[in-house]
Design an enzyme around this catalytic site. Structure first.
Site, short mmCIF file in Angstrom:
data_model
loop_
_atom_site.label_atom_id
_atom_site.label_comp_id
_atom_site.label_asym_id
_atom_site.label_seq_id
_atom_site.Cartn_x
_atom_site.Cartn_y
_atom_site.Cartn_z
N ASP A 189 0.84 -1.20 0.00
CA ASP A 189 0.00 0.00 0.00
C ASP A 189 0.87 1.24 0.00
O ASP A 189 1.56 1.53 0.98
CB ASP A 189 -0.89 -0.02 1.25
CG ASP A 189 -1.82 1.17 1.31
OD1 ASP A 189 -2.98 1.04 0.89
OD2 ASP A 189 -1.39 2.26 1.77
N LYS B 76 2.68 -1.26 8.93
CA LYS B 76 3.96 -0.80 8.38
C LYS B 76 5.06 -1.06 9.38
O LYS B 76 4.90 -0.84 10.58
CB LYS B 76 3.86 0.70 8.09
CG LYS B 76 5.19 1.38 7.82
CD LYS B 76 5.71 2.13 9.05
CE LYS B 76 7.09 2.71 8.85
NZ LYS B 76 7.65 3.27 10.09
N LYS C 266 -2.75 5.89 -4.33
CA LYS C 266 -3.86 6.80 -3.98
C LYS C 266 -3.71 8.15 -4.66
O LYS C 266 -2.60 8.62 -4.91
CB LYS C 266 -3.90 7.01 -2.45
CG LYS C 266 -3.75 5.74 -1.65
CD LYS C 266 -3.98 5.90 -0.17
CE LYS C 266 -3.60 4.64 0.57
NZ LYS C 266 -2.20 4.57 1.00
N ARG D 207 10.26 -7.40 12.50
CA ARG D 207 8.84 -7.10 12.77
C ARG D 207 7.94 -7.50 11.60
O ARG D 207 6.78 -7.83 11.80
CB ARG D 207 8.68 -5.61 13.08
CG ARG D 207 9.25 -5.24 14.43
CD ARG D 207 9.09 -3.76 14.70
NE ARG D 207 9.48 -3.44 16.07
CZ ARG D 207 9.55 -2.18 16.53
NH1 ARG D 207 9.25 -1.16 15.73
NH2 ARG D 207 9.90 -1.96 17.78
N ASN E 251 4.86 -9.68 12.47
CA ASN E 251 3.49 -9.25 12.13
C ASN E 251 2.77 -10.24 11.23
O ASN E 251 1.55 -10.18 11.10
CB ASN E 251 3.52 -7.87 11.47
CG ASN E 251 3.99 -6.78 12.42
OD1 ASN E 251 4.13 -7.01 13.63
ND2 ASN E 251 4.26 -5.59 11.91
N TYR F 91 3.16 9.75 -0.61
CA TYR F 91 4.28 9.20 0.17
C TYR F 91 5.63 9.41 -0.54
O TYR F 91 6.68 9.17 0.05
CB TYR F 91 4.10 7.70 0.44
CG TYR F 91 2.84 7.31 1.16
CD1 TYR F 91 2.03 8.27 1.77
CD2 TYR F 91 2.42 5.98 1.23
CE1 TYR F 91 0.85 7.91 2.42
CE2 TYR F 91 1.25 5.62 1.87
CZ TYR F 91 0.47 6.59 2.46
OH TYR F 91 -0.69 6.22 3.09
P1 NDP Z 1 0.77 1.37 11.84
O1 NDP Z 1 -0.40 1.26 12.74
O2 NDP Z 1 1.01 0.31 10.81
O3 NDP Z 1 2.02 1.51 12.80
C1 NDP Z 1 3.32 1.66 12.34
C2 NDP Z 1 4.20 1.85 13.56
O4 NDP Z 1 4.20 0.67 14.35
C3 NDP Z 1 5.62 2.16 13.19
O5 NDP Z 1 6.09 3.08 14.13
C4 NDP Z 1 6.33 0.81 13.37
O6 NDP Z 1 7.67 1.04 13.75
C5 NDP Z 1 5.55 0.19 14.50
N1 NDP Z 1 5.48 -1.28 14.45
C6 NDP Z 1 5.14 -2.06 13.41
N2 NDP Z 1 5.18 -3.37 13.77
C7 NDP Z 1 5.55 -3.41 15.06
C8 NDP Z 1 5.80 -4.47 15.99
N3 NDP Z 1 5.63 -5.74 15.65
N4 NDP Z 1 6.19 -4.14 17.26
C9 NDP Z 1 6.34 -2.85 17.62
N5 NDP Z 1 6.13 -1.81 16.79
C10 NDP Z 1 5.75 -2.09 15.52
O7 NDP Z 1 0.70 2.83 11.15
P2 NDP Z 1 0.74 3.39 9.67
O8 NDP Z 1 0.35 4.80 9.75
O9 NDP Z 1 2.02 3.10 9.00
O10 NDP Z 1 -0.43 2.62 8.92
C11 NDP Z 1 -0.21 1.50 8.08
C12 NDP Z 1 -0.33 1.88 6.62
O11 NDP Z 1 -1.62 2.44 6.35
C13 NDP Z 1 0.60 3.00 6.16
O12 NDP Z 1 1.93 2.57 6.05
C14 NDP Z 1 -0.04 3.42 4.89
O13 NDP Z 1 0.25 2.51 3.86
C15 NDP Z 1 -1.52 3.37 5.27
N6 NDP Z 1 -2.03 4.68 5.72
C16 NDP Z 1 -3.07 5.24 5.01
C17 NDP Z 1 -3.61 6.45 5.37
C18 NDP Z 1 -4.72 7.01 4.58
O14 NDP Z 1 -5.07 8.17 4.80
N7 NDP Z 1 -5.32 6.29 3.67
C19 NDP Z 1 -3.11 7.21 6.53
C20 NDP Z 1 -2.04 6.54 7.24
C21 NDP Z 1 -1.56 5.32 6.84
P3 NDP Z 1 8.94 0.57 12.84
O15 NDP Z 1 8.67 0.95 11.42
O16 NDP Z 1 10.07 1.33 13.47
O17 NDP Z 1 9.02 -0.91 13.05
#
Ligand code: NDP
Length: 278
Positions: free
Chosen positions: A48, A235, A78, A241, A245, A53
């Site tokens: 995604d 993400k 998007k 991770r 996940n 981005y």
């Molecule tokens: P998430 O809820 O996926 O959280 C991401 C965070 O969680 C990062 O800080 C990551 O850190 C951490 N994380 C991931 N896995 C673990 C784990 N197993 N243990 C601990 N921490 C973890 O947030 P996102 O905002 O990234 O949402 C996911 C996706 O949704 C986005 O990447 C994007 O593609 C989409 N999105 C769409 C939007 C829209 O408006 N349509 C808005 C926002 C997001 P680290 O990377 O350091 O591991």
């Protein structure tokens, strides 16, 4: 590595989406190719991204160099809110495809309704046309609230296949899901882990369930999404991770555990409000 054992969900276009995907919001363009290659290697087959981005090119390079057939990877991008409107939306998807190096995307979404611009219905007409031309197999929206969806349904003929919305334990969006699911609109969760903006390990219900199953709280949350039937795209930039996940297909939450997680909803939005993002 082989593809994850993710369930597939059928969309109103007839195509299927892997329920567990991988998001690349806030992944640095310079790191994105390596990270997406890792995710594909771990077994994710659903990526995604978004024009906003600024990492579509790197996503495209990773897909090209992975050696995985294009048809096996589900790619979403998007429409940036600056490109809202019929003519600009018609231009925007071909530009995204050019950056991705692809002939089509599996899913093209309106990123934000941007209600103050008041043109999301015009943008949607462009998406319908691009779907008919084969540039996007399936079309949908993000961040649509009830009022935006009602208007879109009243003023157009194609029902969005997906509404990608903020959704995590502290913000469960029950009302929106109950409204859109009977319409055949699949709910996709962004920020499925709360974007790391609150401490999942500080929620006693999640901790107790995680301990019972020998899993992390993140794995419990991902499992909860899967059993709720939402598509999700967690993400992470870390390979360990990515693996963690995805290790969520060897346990199940029972009805009491599902209700315990339902009770942790606090109506806590951690991202922007769709009425205010214009
Ligand atoms: P998430 O809820 O996926 O959280 C991401 C965070 O969680 C990062 O800080 C990551 O850190 C951490 N994380 C991931 N896995 C673990 C784990 N197993 N243990 C601990 N921490 C973890 O947030 P996102 O905002 O990234 O949402 C996911 C996706 O949704 C986005 O990447 C994007 O593609 C989409 N999105 C769409 C939007 C829209 O408006 N349509 C808005 C926002 C997001 P680290 O990377 O350091 O591991």
């Amino acid at each position: 590595m082989a593809a994850l054992n993710s369930p597939m969900i059928r969309l109103n276009s007839g195509y299927e989406i892997p329920q567990l995907g991988f998001g690349v919001f806030q992944v640095e363009p310079s790191e994105t190719e390596r990270i997406v290659l890792d995710a594909l290697d771990v077994g994710y087959r659903h990526v995604d991204t978004a024009a906003a981005y600024r990492n579509e090119e790197a996503v495209g390079r990773a897909i090209a160099s992975s050696g995985i057939p294009r048809s096996e990877i589900f790619v979403t991008t998007k429409l940036f809110r600056e490109d809202h409107g019929y003519e600009s939306a018609l231009r925007a998807l071909p530009e995204s495809l050019e950056r991705l190096g692809l002939d089509y995307v599996d899913l093209y979404l309106i990123h934000w309704p941007a209600p103050a611009r008041d043109v999301y219905v015009d943008s949607w007409r462009a998406l319908e046309e691009m779907r008919d031309r084969g540039l996007a197999r399936t079309i949908g929206v993000c961040n649509f609230m009830h009022e935006h969806m009602e208007r879109l349904l009243a003023e157009s003929s194609v029902v969005p296949a997906v509404n990608q919305i903020e959704l995590h334990p502290a913000f469960q969006q029950r009302e929106m899901r109950e409204y859109q699911e009977p319409l055949g609109i699949v709910t996709e969760a962004w920020g499925p882990l709360g974007q790391g903006k609150y401490d999942l390990a500080g929620i006693p219900e999640l901790v107790a369930i995680a301990e019972r199953h020998g899993k992390t709280v993140q794995q419990v949350v991902i499992r909860w999404h899967l059993q709720e039937g939402t598509v999700l795209i967690p993400k992470t930039v870390r390979r360990d991770r990515m693996i963690e996940n995805a290790a969520v297909f060897d346990f199940q939450l029972d009805p009491d555990e599902m209700s315990a997680i339902a009770s942790t909803d606090r109506n806590l939005r951690v991202g922007p409000h769709p009425r205010e993002r214009n």
